[in-house]
Write a protein that holds these residues in place. Sequence first.
Motif, short mmCIF file in Angstrom:
data_model
loop_
_atom_site.label_atom_id
_atom_site.label_comp_id
_atom_site.label_asym_id
_atom_site.label_seq_id
_atom_site.Cartn_x
_atom_site.Cartn_y
_atom_site.Cartn_z
N SER A 108 0.84 -1.21 0.00
CA SER A 108 0.00 0.00 0.00
C SER A 108 0.87 1.25 0.00
CB SER A 108 -0.89 0.04 1.25
OG SER A 108 -1.58 -1.14 1.37
N GLN A 111 2.56 1.77 -3.47
CA GLN A 111 1.65 2.22 -4.53
C GLN A 111 1.19 3.66 -4.30
OE1 GLN A 111 -0.59 -1.41 -6.43
NE2 GLN A 111 -0.48 -1.74 -4.22
N SER A 141 -4.99 -3.55 -0.85
CA SER A 141 -3.78 -2.71 -0.82
C SER A 141 -4.02 -1.40 -1.58
CB SER A 141 -2.64 -3.52 -1.44
OG SER A 141 -1.52 -2.74 -1.63
N LYS A 144 -6.29 0.86 0.46
CA LYS A 144 -5.55 1.51 1.57
C LYS A 144 -4.65 2.63 1.03
CE LYS A 144 -3.75 -2.17 3.48
NZ LYS A 144 -2.87 -2.89 4.42
N ALA A 145 -4.24 2.51 -0.23
CA ALA A 145 -3.40 3.55 -0.84
C ALA A 145 -4.24 4.72 -1.37
CB ALA A 145 -2.56 2.95 -1.96
#
Length: 178
Positions: A108, A111, A141, A144-145
């Motif tokens: 995460s 990215q 992921s 979350k990014a």
Amino acid sequence: MPDTAPRPRVRLRDVTLADADMLDAWDEDRSPYNDFGMPRDPIDRDAIARGPLRNERNGMMVIERIEDARPIGTVGWHLERYGPNRESGAYNLGIELVPEYRGQGYGSEAQAQLAAYLFATTDVNRVEAATDLDNIAEQRSLEKAGFRREGVLRGSQWRAGAYHDLVYYALLRTDPRA
Ligand SMILES: CC(C)(COP(=O)(O)OP(=O)(O)OC[C@H]1O[C@@H](n2cnc3c(N)ncnc32)[C@H](O)[C@@H]1OP(=O)(O)O)[C@@H](O)C(=O)NCCC(=O)NCCS
């Protein structure tokens, strides 16, 4: 005001010639989600020697863990076009962490950092990523990014002897960042 922002645990850096053997070894062991059954060519050492592996069309960087400067994976990106004019370009990113470094939030962070880097160094409006509908870790992921889920492209990717549905995520320049 004290700075309460979490400290980054990874950074992105350019590929160097010293990484070449390691990257070739990683390539032999890539995840099924990044394995298209294509011949595995050694990384282009002449291109690395000429300069960073990044230009306006594509790029690749090493994800390095900050605490011990250990390379733990790679990110890459390429230009997609949604119209013939320059403004309709978007960067599509990909990622692969070495197995032992997965599931610890590094993906995460990496990215989010790549999206921030591309927004800071280009005038692109959109950074996107597509992943297999079964790849829950990458979907989570990306969320979350700060990427937003957009939709599913049915039967769009041929891999491991079958067509797979891809789910698209994107972050726009004007979207809130993670
Ligand atoms: C996909 C990848 C980049 C994600 O990075 P990561 O550092 O492992 O992922 P993160 O730790 O940031 O987040 C993973 C999240 O997915 C969740 N997750 C993982 N597997 C899951 C599953 N099967 N079901 C539900 N949630 C799952 C984790 O719990 C975590 O969420 P949480 O932090 O809320 O608990 C990494 O696992 C990887 O390199 N995988 C192999 C290559 C790959 O799939 N690349 C993408 C191809 S498009």
